[in-house]
Design a protein around this motif. Structure first.
Motif, PDB file in Angstrom:
ATOM      1  N   GLY A   1     -43.036 -38.270 -15.799  1.00 51.71           N
ATOM      2  CA  GLY A   1     -43.116 -37.506 -14.568  1.00 51.71           C
ATOM      3  C   GLY A   1     -42.060 -36.425 -14.417  1.00 51.71           C
ATOM      4  O   GLY A   1     -42.050 -35.710 -13.435  1.00 51.71           O
ATOM      5  N   VAL A   2     -41.166 -36.295 -15.395  1.00 46.90           N
ATOM      6  CA  VAL A   2     -40.090 -35.305 -15.324  1.00 46.90           C
ATOM      7  C   VAL A   2     -40.438 -34.160 -16.277  1.00 46.90           C
ATOM      8  O   VAL A   2     -40.820 -34.389 -17.418  1.00 46.90           O
ATOM      9  N   ILE A   3     -40.317 -32.938 -15.782  1.00 43.69           N
ATOM     10  CA  ILE A   3     -40.573 -31.789 -16.640  1.00 43.69           C
ATOM     11  C   ILE A   3     -39.354 -31.579 -17.531  1.00 43.69           C
ATOM     12  O   ILE A   3     -38.229 -31.484 -17.050  1.00 43.69           O
ATOM     13  N   MET A   4     -39.583 -31.507 -18.829  1.00 40.08           N
ATOM     14  CA  MET A   4     -38.504 -31.340 -19.794  1.00 40.08           C
ATOM     15  C   MET A   4     -38.802 -30.119 -20.651  1.00 40.08           C
ATOM     16  O   MET A   4     -39.958 -29.803 -20.907  1.00 40.08           O
ATOM     17  N   GLU A   5     -37.754 -29.454 -21.091  1.00 38.75           N
ATOM     18  CA  GLU A   5     -37.899 -28.303 -21.973  1.00 38.75           C
ATOM     19  C   GLU A   5     -37.212 -28.626 -23.282  1.00 38.75           C
ATOM     20  O   GLU A   5     -36.101 -29.156 -23.296  1.00 38.75           O
ATOM     21  N   LYS A   6     -37.872 -28.307 -24.378  1.00 43.68           N
ATOM     22  CA  LYS A   6     -37.328 -28.610 -25.701  1.00 43.68           C
ATOM     23  C   LYS A   6     -37.251 -27.317 -26.504  1.00 43.68           C
ATOM     24  O   LYS A   6     -38.174 -26.507 -26.481  1.00 43.68           O
ATOM     25  N   ARG A   7     -36.132 -27.125 -27.177  1.00 44.87           N
ATOM     26  CA  ARG A   7     -35.968 -25.988 -28.083  1.00 44.87           C
ATOM     27  C   ARG A   7     -35.372 -26.493 -29.390  1.00 44.87           C
ATOM     28  O   ARG A   7     -34.542 -27.402 -29.389  1.00 44.87           O
ATOM     29  N   VAL A   8     -35.782 -25.899 -30.461  1.00 40.27           N
ATOM     30  CA  VAL A   8     -35.189 -26.202 -31.761  1.00 40.27           C
ATOM     31  C   VAL A   8     -34.119 -25.148 -32.001  1.00 40.27           C
ATOM     32  O   VAL A   8     -34.402 -23.950 -32.020  1.00 40.27           O
ATOM     33  N   LEU A   9     -32.871 -25.592 -32.141  1.00 36.68           N
ATOM     34  CA  LEU A   9     -31.737 -24.702 -32.332  1.00 36.68           C
ATOM     35  C   LEU A   9     -31.056 -25.016 -33.656  1.00 36.68           C
ATOM     36  O   LEU A   9     -31.262 -26.087 -34.228  1.00 36.68           O
ATOM     37  N   LYS A  10     -30.249 -24.109 -34.117  1.00 40.25           N
ATOM     38  CA  LYS A  10     -29.511 -24.332 -35.362  1.00 40.25           C
ATOM     39  C   LYS A  10     -28.049 -24.615 -35.056  1.00 40.25           C
ATOM     40  O   LYS A  10     -27.514 -24.163 -34.059  1.00 40.25           O
ATOM     41  N   VAL A  11     -27.420 -25.362 -35.936  1.00 41.09           N
ATOM     42  CA  VAL A  11     -25.985 -25.611 -35.879  1.00 41.09           C
ATOM     43  C   VAL A  11     -25.361 -24.751 -36.967  1.00 41.09           C
ATOM     44  O   VAL A  11     -25.816 -24.759 -38.113  1.00 41.09           O
ATOM     45  N   SER A  12     -24.341 -23.983 -36.595  1.00 38.18           N
ATOM     46  CA  SER A  12     -23.624 -23.204 -37.605  1.00 38.18           C
ATOM     47  C   SER A  12     -22.327 -23.936 -37.931  1.00 38.18           C
ATOM     48  O   SER A  12     -21.779 -24.660 -37.105  1.00 38.18           O
ATOM     49  N   PHE A  13     -21.865 -23.742 -39.133  1.00 38.06           N
ATOM     50  CA  PHE A  13     -20.644 -24.401 -39.591  1.00 38.06           C
ATOM     51  C   PHE A  13     -19.646 -23.315 -39.976  1.00 38.06           C
ATOM     52  O   PHE A  13     -19.853 -22.590 -40.949  1.00 38.06           O
ATOM     53  N   ALA A  14     -18.580 -23.194 -39.181  1.00 40.00           N
ATOM     54  CA  ALA A  14     -17.549 -22.177 -39.418  1.00 40.00           C
ATOM     55  C   ALA A  14     -16.380 -22.816 -40.157  1.00 40.00           C
ATOM     56  O   ALA A  14     -15.895 -23.880 -39.765  1.00 40.00           O
ATOM     57  N   LYS A  15     -15.951 -22.159 -41.202  1.00 38.05           N
ATOM     58  CA  LYS A  15     -14.830 -22.671 -41.983  1.00 38.05           C
ATOM     59  C   LYS A  15     -13.551 -22.012 -41.494  1.00 38.05           C
ATOM     60  O   LYS A  15     -13.457 -20.787 -41.416  1.00 38.05           O
ATOM     61  N   GLY A  16     -12.568 -22.826 -41.133  1.00 32.15           N
ATOM     62  CA  GLY A  16     -11.283 -22.324 -40.642  1.00 32.15           C
ATOM     63  C   GLY A  16     -10.353 -21.968 -41.776  1.00 32.15           C
ATOM     64  O   GLY A  16     -10.635 -22.233 -42.949  1.00 32.15           O
ATOM     65  N   GLY A  17      -9.236 -21.365 -41.415  1.00 29.84           N
ATOM     66  CA  GLY A  17      -8.249 -20.948 -42.401  1.00 29.84           C
ATOM     67  C   GLY A  17      -7.651 -22.102 -43.190  1.00 29.84           C
ATOM     68  O   GLY A  17      -7.271 -21.949 -44.344  1.00 29.84           O
ATOM     69  N   SER A  18      -7.589 -23.279 -42.575  1.00 34.62           N
ATOM     70  CA  SER A  18      -7.021 -24.442 -43.263  1.00 34.62           C
ATOM     71  C   SER A  18      -8.061 -25.168 -44.114  1.00 34.62           C
ATOM     72  O   SER A  18      -7.764 -26.185 -44.729  1.00 34.62           O
ATOM     73  N   GLY A  19      -9.301 -24.653 -44.110  1.00 37.71           N
ATOM     74  CA  GLY A  19     -10.355 -25.274 -44.906  1.00 37.71           C
ATOM     75  C   GLY A  19     -11.217 -26.253 -44.134  1.00 37.71           C
ATOM     76  O   GLY A  19     -12.190 -26.773 -44.652  1.00 37.71           O
TER      77      GLY A  19
END
Length: 67
Positions: free
Chosen positions: A7-25
């Motif tokens: 009974g609850v309206i829900m919204e679904k999206r497919v999103l991506k996760v990005s992986f950022a590499k920091g200076g320390s690795g």
């Protein structure tokens, strides 16, 4: 995609996760939350704290505005 669940309206999206590499690795995963969803949760630039809940059993992340 919009759907109904118990009974609850829900919204679904497919999103991506990005992986950022920091200076320390180290690697930091990041994703974006649609602005329209933040508007519904009343999250703004002035009130931007959220709570993230990890449900390990269901393997789900729940995001709520911090009260």
């Amino acid at each position: 995609m919009t759907s109904r669940h118990k009974g609850v309206i829900m919204e679904k999206r497919v999103l991506k996760v990005s992986f950022a590499k920091g200076g320390s690795g180290s690697v930091s995963p990041r994703t974006t939350i649609p602005k329209s969803w933040l508007d519904i949760l009343e999250v703004s630039q002035d009130e931007r704290e959220i709570e993230m809940i990890l449900d390990k059993e269901k393997k789900q992340i729940i995001i709520c505005k911090k009260k």
